[in-house]
Structures are given as C-alpha cells and as structure tokens.
Design a protein around this motif. Structure first.
Motif, PDB file in Angstrom:
ATOM      1  N   LEU A 226      14.064 -21.519 -24.451  1.00 12.87           N
ATOM      2  CA  LEU A 226      15.043 -20.526 -23.983  1.00 12.87           C
ATOM      3  C   LEU A 226      15.851 -19.906 -25.118  1.00 12.87           C
ATOM      4  O   LEU A 226      16.633 -18.996 -24.888  1.00 12.87           O
ATOM      5  CB  LEU A 226      16.002 -21.170 -22.966  1.00 12.87           C
ATOM      6  N   LEU A 227      15.660 -20.415 -26.329  1.00 14.71           N
ATOM      7  CA  LEU A 227      16.436 -19.879 -27.454  1.00 14.71           C
ATOM      8  C   LEU A 227      15.614 -18.874 -28.267  1.00 14.71           C
ATOM      9  O   LEU A 227      15.714 -18.825 -29.487  1.00 14.71           O
ATOM     10  CB  LEU A 227      16.915 -21.007 -28.372  1.00 14.71           C
ATOM     11  N   THR A 228      14.799 -18.103 -27.592  1.00 11.51           N
ATOM     12  CA  THR A 228      14.053 -17.049 -28.291  1.00 11.51           C
ATOM     13  C   THR A 228      14.348 -15.722 -27.593  1.00 11.51           C
ATOM     14  O   THR A 228      14.540 -15.693 -26.365  1.00 11.51           O
ATOM     15  CB  THR A 228      12.522 -17.295 -28.214  1.00 11.51           C
ATOM     16  N   PRO A 229      14.366 -14.631 -28.351  1.00  8.89           N
ATOM     17  CA  PRO A 229      14.601 -13.328 -27.714  1.00  8.89           C
ATOM     18  C   PRO A 229      13.535 -13.030 -26.659  1.00  8.89           C
ATOM     19  O   PRO A 229      13.815 -12.407 -25.634  1.00  8.89           O
ATOM     20  CB  PRO A 229      14.510 -12.338 -28.883  1.00  8.89           C
ATOM     21  N   GLU A 230      12.302 -13.510 -26.893  1.00  6.55           N
ATOM     22  CA  GLU A 230      11.196 -13.233 -25.960  1.00  6.55           C
ATOM     23  C   GLU A 230      11.440 -13.858 -24.581  1.00  6.55           C
ATOM     24  O   GLU A 230      10.927 -13.377 -23.569  1.00  6.55           O
ATOM     25  CB  GLU A 230       9.864 -13.777 -26.497  1.00  6.55           C
ATOM     26  N   SER A 231      12.209 -14.938 -24.531  1.00  2.00           N
ATOM     27  CA  SER A 231      12.419 -15.615 -23.249  1.00  2.00           C
ATOM     28  C   SER A 231      13.214 -14.733 -22.288  1.00  2.00           C
ATOM     29  O   SER A 231      13.172 -14.934 -21.069  1.00  2.00           O
ATOM     30  CB  SER A 231      13.136 -16.952 -23.455  1.00  2.00           C
ATOM     31  N   ALA A 232      13.915 -13.731 -22.828  1.00  5.75           N
ATOM     32  CA  ALA A 232      14.730 -12.864 -21.968  1.00  5.75           C
ATOM     33  C   ALA A 232      13.859 -12.162 -20.925  1.00  5.75           C
ATOM     34  O   ALA A 232      14.201 -12.100 -19.742  1.00  5.75           O
ATOM     35  CB  ALA A 232      15.489 -11.847 -22.812  1.00  5.75           C
ATOM     36  N   ALA A 233      12.714 -11.650 -21.374  1.00  3.69           N
ATOM     37  CA  ALA A 233      11.838 -10.903 -20.456  1.00  3.69           C
ATOM     38  C   ALA A 233      11.279 -11.817 -19.369  1.00  3.69           C
ATOM     39  O   ALA A 233      10.989 -11.372 -18.261  1.00  3.69           O
ATOM     40  CB  ALA A 233      10.696 -10.271 -21.244  1.00  3.69           C
ATOM     41  N   VAL A 234      11.157 -13.094 -19.689  1.00  2.75           N
ATOM     42  CA  VAL A 234      10.542 -14.032 -18.733  1.00  2.75           C
ATOM     43  C   VAL A 234      11.566 -14.570 -17.735  1.00  2.75           C
ATOM     44  O   VAL A 234      11.289 -14.675 -16.544  1.00  2.75           O
ATOM     45  CB  VAL A 234       9.900 -15.221 -19.511  1.00  2.75           C
ATOM     46  N   PHE A 235      12.746 -14.927 -18.228  1.00  4.72           N
ATOM     47  CA  PHE A 235      13.666 -15.700 -17.390  1.00  4.72           C
ATOM     48  C   PHE A 235      14.914 -14.950 -16.913  1.00  4.72           C
ATOM     49  O   PHE A 235      15.626 -15.440 -16.042  1.00  4.72           O
ATOM     50  CB  PHE A 235      14.127 -16.963 -18.143  1.00  4.72           C
ATOM     51  N   CYS A 236      15.219 -13.792 -17.531  1.00  7.84           N
ATOM     52  CA  CYS A 236      16.523 -13.173 -17.226  1.00  7.84           C
ATOM     53  C   CYS A 236      16.433 -12.153 -16.106  1.00  7.84           C
ATOM     54  O   CYS A 236      15.376 -11.565 -15.870  1.00  7.84           O
ATOM     55  CB  CYS A 236      17.063 -12.446 -18.453  1.00  7.84           C
ATOM     56  N   GLY A 237      17.571 -11.926 -15.497  1.00  6.12           N
ATOM     57  CA  GLY A 237      17.712 -10.784 -14.607  1.00  6.12           C
ATOM     58  C   GLY A 237      17.564  -9.516 -15.435  1.00  6.12           C
ATOM     59  O   GLY A 237      17.652  -9.549 -16.669  1.00  6.12           O
ATOM     60  N   PRO A 238      17.354  -8.360 -14.765  1.00  6.44           N
ATOM     61  CA  PRO A 238      17.051  -7.130 -15.515  1.00  6.44           C
ATOM     62  C   PRO A 238      18.164  -6.683 -16.461  1.00  6.44           C
ATOM     63  O   PRO A 238      17.887  -6.172 -17.551  1.00  6.44           O
ATOM     64  CB  PRO A 238      16.817  -6.093 -14.412  1.00  6.44           C
ATOM     65  N   GLY A 239      19.417  -6.895 -16.069  1.00  3.19           N
ATOM     66  CA  GLY A 239      20.526  -6.426 -16.906  1.00  3.19           C
ATOM     67  C   GLY A 239      20.604  -7.202 -18.206  1.00  3.19           C
ATOM     68  O   GLY A 239      20.623  -6.618 -19.303  1.00  3.19           O
ATOM     69  N   LEU A 240      20.614  -8.521 -18.104  1.00  5.27           N
ATOM     70  CA  LEU A 240      20.706  -9.354 -19.306  1.00  5.27           C
ATOM     71  C   LEU A 240      19.457  -9.182 -20.165  1.00  5.27           C
ATOM     72  O   LEU A 240      19.546  -9.109 -21.397  1.00  5.27           O
ATOM     73  CB  LEU A 240      20.906 -10.823 -18.906  1.00  5.27           C
ATOM     74  N   ALA A 241      18.301  -9.073 -19.510  1.00  7.04           N
ATOM     75  CA  ALA A 241      17.052  -8.888 -20.263  1.00  7.04           C
ATOM     76  C   ALA A 241      17.134  -7.611 -21.099  1.00  7.04           C
ATOM     77  O   ALA A 241      16.748  -7.596 -22.277  1.00  7.04           O
ATOM     78  CB  ALA A 241      15.869  -8.818 -19.300  1.00  7.04           C
ATOM     79  N   GLU A 242      17.676  -6.564 -20.502  1.00  4.67           N
ATOM     80  CA  GLU A 242      17.770  -5.281 -21.217  1.00  4.67           C
ATOM     81  C   GLU A 242      18.660  -5.413 -22.458  1.00  4.67           C
ATOM     82  O   GLU A 242      18.312  -4.946 -23.539  1.00  4.67           O
ATOM     83  CB  GLU A 242      18.327  -4.227 -20.251  1.00  4.67           C
ATOM     84  N   VAL A 243      19.793  -6.083 -22.278  1.00  2.00           N
ATOM     85  CA  VAL A 243      20.713  -6.251 -23.421  1.00  2.00           C
ATOM     86  C   VAL A 243      20.031  -7.086 -24.512  1.00  2.00           C
ATOM     87  O   VAL A 243      20.043  -6.726 -25.694  1.00  2.00           O
ATOM     88  CB  VAL A 243      22.026  -6.930 -22.967  1.00  2.00           C
ATOM     89  N   CYS A 244      19.427  -8.200 -24.124  1.00  4.31           N
ATOM     90  CA  CYS A 244      18.798  -9.085 -25.109  1.00  4.31           C
ATOM     91  C   CYS A 244      17.679  -8.362 -25.845  1.00  4.31           C
ATOM     92  O   CYS A 244      17.539  -8.481 -27.063  1.00  4.31           O
ATOM     93  CB  CYS A 244      18.235 -10.343 -24.433  1.00  4.31           C
ATOM     94  N   GLU A 245      16.893  -7.600 -25.097  1.00  8.08           N
ATOM     95  CA  GLU A 245      15.779  -6.889 -25.735  1.00  8.08           C
ATOM     96  C   GLU A 245      16.296  -5.801 -26.663  1.00  8.08           C
ATOM     97  O   GLU A 245      15.769  -5.594 -27.750  1.00  8.08           O
ATOM     98  CB  GLU A 245      14.848  -6.294 -24.668  1.00  8.08           C
ATOM     99  N   THR A 246      17.379  -5.140 -26.262  1.00  9.64           N
ATOM    100  CA  THR A 246      17.917  -4.052 -27.084  1.00  9.64           C
ATOM    101  C   THR A 246      18.472  -4.577 -28.407  1.00  9.64           C
ATOM    102  O   THR A 246      18.220  -4.009 -29.463  1.00  9.64           O
ATOM    103  CB  THR A 246      19.034  -3.298 -26.320  1.00  9.64           C
ATOM    104  N   VAL A 247      19.226  -5.675 -28.336  1.00 11.11           N
ATOM    105  CA  VAL A 247      19.848  -6.153 -29.582  1.00 11.11           C
ATOM    106  C   VAL A 247      19.063  -7.290 -30.234  1.00 11.11           C
ATOM    107  O   VAL A 247      19.389  -7.732 -31.330  1.00 11.11           O
ATOM    108  CB  VAL A 247      21.324  -6.582 -29.376  1.00 11.11           C
ATOM    109  N   GLY A 248      18.011  -7.755 -29.565  1.00 11.40           N
ATOM    110  CA  GLY A 248      17.137  -8.762 -30.176  1.00 11.40           C
ATOM    111  C   GLY A 248      17.730 -10.152 -30.245  1.00 11.40           C
ATOM    112  O   GLY A 248      17.582 -10.863 -31.245  1.00 11.40           O
ATOM    113  N   ILE A 249      18.433 -10.551 -29.189  1.00 17.72           N
ATOM    114  CA  ILE A 249      19.003 -11.905 -29.168  1.00 17.72           C
ATOM    115  C   ILE A 249      18.430 -12.699 -27.993  1.00 17.72           C
ATOM    116  O   ILE A 249      17.987 -12.114 -27.009  1.00 17.72           O
ATOM    117  CB  ILE A 249      20.542 -11.890 -29.052  1.00 17.72           C
ATOM    118  N   PRO A 250      18.468 -14.033 -28.092  1.00 13.63           N
ATOM    119  CA  PRO A 250      18.081 -14.829 -26.925  1.00 13.63           C
ATOM    120  C   PRO A 250      19.169 -14.743 -25.852  1.00 13.63           C
ATOM    121  O   PRO A 250      20.334 -14.474 -26.160  1.00 13.63           O
ATOM    122  CB  PRO A 250      18.020 -16.269 -27.470  1.00 13.63           C
ATOM    123  N   PRO A 251      18.804 -15.013 -24.596  1.00 13.23           N
ATOM    124  CA  PRO A 251      19.824 -15.012 -23.532  1.00 13.23           C
ATOM    125  C   PRO A 251      20.718 -16.238 -23.587  1.00 13.23           C
ATOM    126  O   PRO A 251      21.748 -16.296 -22.917  1.00 13.23           O
ATOM    127  CB  PRO A 251      18.983 -15.018 -22.250  1.00 13.23           C
TER     128      PRO A 251
END
Ligand code: SF4
Ligand code: MSK
Length: 677
Positions: free
Chosen positions: A516-541
């Motif tokens: 869960l400590l990888t930026p890629e995990s955002a697309a798999v586990f997050c809701g759309p809002g948090l996933a978008e933020v994580c993907e935009t700034v490149g951080i894990p959720p």
C-alpha cells in the motif's frame, strides 16, 4: 528438526494455526517452519495462554500489598451505588482503579518515548560540544527552523545588519535548552506553542500545560500510589498533562533532534517483509527504537573494508534489515528494508539466516534469546537499560563517544558468525516494494504550494472533496488478533473512501508488506478522488511518516493543515481521525491520549482496559470531547472501525460546510475563505 539444536527447542503445548494467526503468507510460512522445528513462537503461546479477563477490563488493582483487588462487573449490571458496593480493600472504586491503571500505562508510554528523546538530546549535546566526531549535524536547515521554538536566535547583528549566526552556536544553545525540557524548574514546555492557538488555550484553561517531561510522569506515579488521587477525572487530568508532554514534548524533541542529527527524511524506495533477508549475505537484523546506534551500523556496514571482510568469510555482502521502529528509522533515512513488524521478530531468526539480531530498546521479546539458542544467531543487546537474563545474549554497550568502534565490533561479530550457520536456511520469498520517508516537510513539497509555502494543495483537495479527510493509522501488532488483518482492512476501507492515511510504527510496516506504500496502489485500492490526487502528484495513498516517536509528525502535519486555512481553526475542526487497530503497548495508550487531547477522534481496536468501569469509560469516550475536542472510541471490527472514522470525518465536513463540495466544484481562494467564514 535434525538440523537445529534439538535440546534447546521447547515444544509448545498448543500450536497456532498459521493461517488463522496471520494474513501474511511469509509469516504463515515461518510459523509453520517454527512448528516443524519445534520452536515456540508468540503465535503458539497466544493459543496456549489466555489473557486475564479482569485485567483486560482494567479493574484489577495491585498498587498495594493488601491486593490484588479484583472488581468484576456484577452479573446483573452496574448499580447506582456502584462506588459503594464494588470496591477494593481500601475502598477504591472501579473508576479509580481503571483510571489509575490507565494513567500508569500513559506514564509507561510517555516515559518510553521521552527517555528515547532524552538519549537523542544527550547525543545531540555531545555533538554540539564536539565531544564526538561520529555524528555531525546533517540538517542545519532544520536546526535553524526549530531554533526559534526554543527562543534561540538564528541571526546576530553585525555592523547594523542581521547575519546568520554560526550553526555550532545555535546547536549548543538548542541542545542545552532541549535537554532542560526533561527537568526544568519552572515554566512550560517550549513546543506547546507550536500547537494551534485555540488548542494551546484549551490546555491552559484546563490546567494541563506540561511543566517538564519527567515531572509529569513522576506525578502520575505519585497520584496513582495507594491512597492518593481517588477521583478518576482528576487522575485523567494528570494523564492528559503527561501525554501532552509525550506527544508535544519527548516524542517531538526526539523527532526534531533526530532529523537535525541524521537528516530529515525524504521519500525513499525500499522493500518490506522477511523476503528482504538474503541467504548469501551476512544478515544483521536491527530491532528496537533508537536510531543513535543503527545510524552508525548503517554507516559502518557500507565501508568497503567491512564488505571485504564479509566476502573473506564467504558472504556476498552485508544485508541490513529492521524490525519495529528501528526499522522505520533506518528505512526513512537510508532506505534500509524492513524485515517485519513486531510479531515477526522471532520469525527473522527462524529463517536460519539471521547472523546477528542487534536490539536497543522497546518491543523486544525476551524470547528472541530462546529462539536464538536453537540457531546460530547472536543476540546483541546494546543499551544499558535493556539487557536480557539468558546466557547466550552478548551485551555490547553502545557509547556515542566510541560509536564507530562499537558499530564495527557488532558488525564484525555478525560477519564472523556467518560461517556458523547450522540450520537449513529458509527465507520466505515474499516481499513488497515501498516508498517511505514522508514528513511534514515532504508533504509540503508534494501536496503543498511551492510559492505559497503551505499545505495549499492538500487543503484544496480536502475542500473540493477529492480527499474526504485525513486519518492517522498507527501502532502495534497484538498476538490476540490475526496479525496485520485489522491494520490492512482499516487502511483499505479508508483509502477506498478517499481518506488519505498517515501511518507510523508497525502499521507502516504492515501497509508496506501489503504493497500500500506505492503510488501504483492508488489506482487499485483508492476511491476515485484520492486516486486522482495520488496519481497527479505521484504519492502513495498511505504516507509512511516513520517510527512511534514520529507520531509527533502527525500532530505537526495536522497543525500545518489548520494553518493553511479553510478547514477551521483547530485540530478538532479538521475532517480527521486517528486509529490503532492492533495496539498492544503502553506507548499506544499514551499516543492515543495525546491524539485525543490534541482534538483527534481516536478509535482503538481489540479492547480498552476501561470496560470494567463504564462511568470512567464514558468520561474518556464522551465527556472529554467537551474539554479538548477529541475523544476515545473502541471498535474491534475493522470495517466498522474505519466506518466510525469516516462518519466522524463526514460530521466534520458538514460542520465546516464542505459536505456538499464532494461534487468536485473547483474553488478559488475567495470561495474557500467564504466557506471558512
Ligand atoms: Fe486493593 Fe486499594 Fe491496595 Fe489497590 S490500593 S490493591 S484497591 S487495597
Ligand atoms: S514498534 S510500540 S509494536 S508500533 Fe514502535 Fe510497533 Fe507498537 Fe512497538
């Protein structure tokens, strides 16, 4: 069994079911391996020994030799005159007993964190006085940043102009003032003023501003002595003062001074789980909490002469890894991989590949020495206050004045032990990638505004609803519950619902093991809002902020969010909540209480040692909110646990008037300010 020292293995009476004991495949494999070898682990012992029901409920008092006095809950329920009928020999009520026990847990936890901080402050003073050349100030920028909190000037007037003061002068003054925080005769702790002003004012109004760190802990021990404070509300008042002395005192000092000495963490890539150990390397597993020693071990293990020495003994190199919070300290500053959480410490030895386990303080099972007797592993204690009685334990006392020599001695011992491996090596293959090393400063960099210098982007995304809220999920494992299950379920439920998670301690390691400590995990586990933020700034959720003392980073991050504006004036106004799903230590209770009294709604898993005193329990889980804005809660079911946190976050969003903003309305600064008005 043939390949280990049979005589030393003590077969447990009952064996744990590996799958029921842990969700982690590496842990399951190693529990089974231990059972095959006849070596008992905490998982088996937990099956064989049940906890005391009265103690669990907090209603056993052994504070004098007329006891222990046990006050079980009446089968037909609590009576109105409970304090007259349910009492110890001295008349202590269930509320008094539970509050005293709770307070002593806070004292134990605050003492542990704060003594760790004191040790760091002492090393810092040695460095400032130039008594050791093993350590240098690695982050002078942070030193200049924290100096004003101690009323230490960072500039000096020269020819009518302000110029930067010498860093050595600042260091000496900060070191002396920091160390005096443990025992100064008057005043209050310097760091308290770093809290949002309304919170500071609440502490002041309620008379809980800590005077010095040691005094607050000593006063708990006095007030909970037989026949002293017998009003649960008054006992908890002192608890509050001591826990604030931990979070905003000892722990914060430990974090800040470690950052100055060893460097402020920045995001760094590494790995986690037992699979980080390497069969063909000398494996040194460092376990405990204080980075003063492990910093040196990291430095010395990288020296070419040490690597050559390891090669001369047939190894390909030296593999360092960590358990518990020493793991987190080495991870966040050097990328040293984490071998596992609290419950995996025995398993690291059972791999047969652990050439030395080097321990400092806190969370170390005495049983690692028993397990080591079955293998070739050297157990090395290093701290004068943390030794073990077993005769196979080597004590090499670490002295910061001879830090490099001590680290060399320890590493050579491990290297020399490489050739003594007897048991067949079995290292589980499982490991996961992780990005760790976040902190107040790096969140600012990733989620802040370069020009605005605040948590602008984070606040903006909370206000516009992409991020629903913030959760601090922290704490231990507990052998009374399935290893890592609650940690992972709580965190996954939160990020699925767009709640960004700040983690420390063993929760951080558990999340790392789960990927869960990888930026890629955002697309798999997050809701759309948090996933978008994580993907935009490149951080894990899930942002790993470090060790147990680094929970102070969560307090300061929350303060930065308040300062950035638009989300209320105090920590208790934020759409935020805290959690320790698998807590076990006294430190967790101290952390929980300073979260609560800093304004955070805080949910613990398992049970709380308060259930046998419902009036006292109600006080800390309801009434205390009126004083500080935060309160305790308890929920063992991880999904309900996370849902309670989310419900609180939604309540705060509504109070802030941003509950409707989840439809992604882009807001400018004026609109945000209007919301805050
Ligand atoms: Fe019993 Fe009171 Fe002594 Fe506690 S202090 S053990 S309640 S007599
Ligand atoms: S190490 S205190 S088990 S988090 Fe800090 Fe883990 Fe809890 Fe120890």
């Amino acid at each position: 069994m043939s390949d280990i020292k049979k005589a030393k293995a003590v077969k447990p009476v009952k064996l744990a079911d590996p799958v029921a004991a842990s969700i982690d495949p590496a842990t399951q494999e190693m529990i089974a391996r231990a059972q095959e070898l006849g070596v008992d682990t905490v998982f088996d012992r937990a099956v064989g020994m049940k906890p005391c029901n009265i103690g669990m409920q907090g209603i056993c008092c052994k504070n004098c030799a007329m006891g222990p006095c046990r006050l079980p809950l009446p089968k037909d329920g609590i009576k109105e005159n409970d304090i007259e009928v349910r009492k110890g020999l001295c008349g202590a009520s269930a509320n008094t007993i539970a509050a005293r026990n709770f307070a002593r847990m806070v004292a134990g936890g605050a003492a542990a964190h704060s003594d760790h901080g004191r040790c760091v402050a002492e090393v810092f003073l040695s460095v400032a006085r130039k008594e050791t050349d093993a350590y240098q100030i690695k982050d002078p920028v942070k030193l200049r940043a924290i100096a004003p909190h101690f009323d230490v000037a960072t500039t000096v007037e020269l020819d009518g102009e302000q110029v930067d003061r010498e860093i050595d002068e600042i260091a000496l003054e900060v070191a002396e003032k920091a160390l005096s925080e443990w025992g100064k005769a008057e005043g209050e702790l310097y760091n308290l003023k770093r809290a949002p002003k309304p919170l500071y004012e609440k502490w002041k109004k309620n008379g809980v501003l800590p005077r010095n760190i040691d005094r607050e802990i000593v006063e708990i021990m006095h007030r909970t002595h037989m026949g002293v404070d017998q009003d649960y509300k008054n006992i908890i008042k002192q608890c509050t003062r001591a826990s604030i002395a931990d979070g905003w005192g000892g722990s914060m000092l430990a974090t800040d001074l470690q950052d100055v000495l060893f460097g402020t963490p920045t995001p760094i890539q590494s790995e986690a789980n037992l699979g980080v150990m390497k069969e063909d390397h000398v494996n040194i597993v460092i376990h405990g909490h204080e980075p003063v020693l492990s910093e040196m071990i990291v430095a010395v293990s990288q020296k070419p002469e040490m690597i050559d020495y390891a090669k001369s003994k047939g190894a390909k190199g030296i593999q360092l890894s960590g358990i518990c919070c020493t793991a987190n300290e080495m991870l966040q500053r050097h990328g040293v991989p984490s071998a596992g959480t609290f419950l995996q410490q025995e398993l690291a030895i059972i791999t047969g590949a652990c050439d030395a386990m080097v321990v400092d303080i806190q969370c170390i099972f005495q049983n690692v020495a028993n397990v080591a007797k079955c293998f070739h592993t050297k157990i090395i204690t290093t701290h004068p206050i943390a030794k073990m009685e077993q005769n196979n334990v080597i004590h090499i006392e670490f002295d910061e004045h001879y830090a490099i020599q001590d680290a060399e001695k320890i590493i050579k011992l491990a290297i020399d032990n490489f050739q003594n491996r007897e048991a067949e090596v079995m290292i589980p293959k499982h490991k996961a990638q992780q990005i760790a090393g976040f902190g107040v400063e790096s969140i600012l960099y990733h989620l802040g505004g370069t020009f605005r210098g605040t948590y602008y982007t984070l606040n903006d995304n909370i206000i516009n609803g992409r991020i629903r809220g913030i959760a601090g999920v922290v704490g231990c494992n507990n052998a009374r519950t399935r290893h890592n299950e609650a940690h992972i379920k709580v965190v996954k439920e939160l990020i699925k619902n767009d709640v960004i998670v700040l983690t420390t301690g063993c929760n951080g390691i558990a999340c790392a093991m789960e990927g869960l400590l990888t930026p890629e995990s955002a697309a798999v586990f997050c809701g759309p809002g948090l996933a978008e933020v994580c993907e935009t700034v490149g951080i894990p959720p899930v942002l790993h902020l470090g060790s147990c003392v680094d929970n102070s980073r969560i307090l300061l991050a929350a303060t930065e969010v308040v300062k950035a504006g638009g989300l209320g004036n105090d920590i208790c106004d934020l759409p935020a909540a805290g959690s320790a799903p698998e807590w076990m230590s006294e430190k967790a209770i101290s952390i929980g209480h300073y979260f609560v009294t800093s304004g955070v709604y805080t949910v613990f898993g398992l049970h709380l040692p308060t259930s046998g005193a419902p009036v006292f329990h109600d006080y800390i889980s309801k009434e205390i909110e009126k004083l500080y804005g935060g309160k305790w809660d308890l929920e063992a079911d991880p999904i309900k646990h996370a849902q309670l946190m989310i419900a609180h976050i939604d309540k705060k969003r509504k109070e802030l008037g941003i509950d409707k903003a989840r439809d992604r309305v882009l807001m400018d600064m004026a609109a945000r300010q209007a919301l805050d008005a």
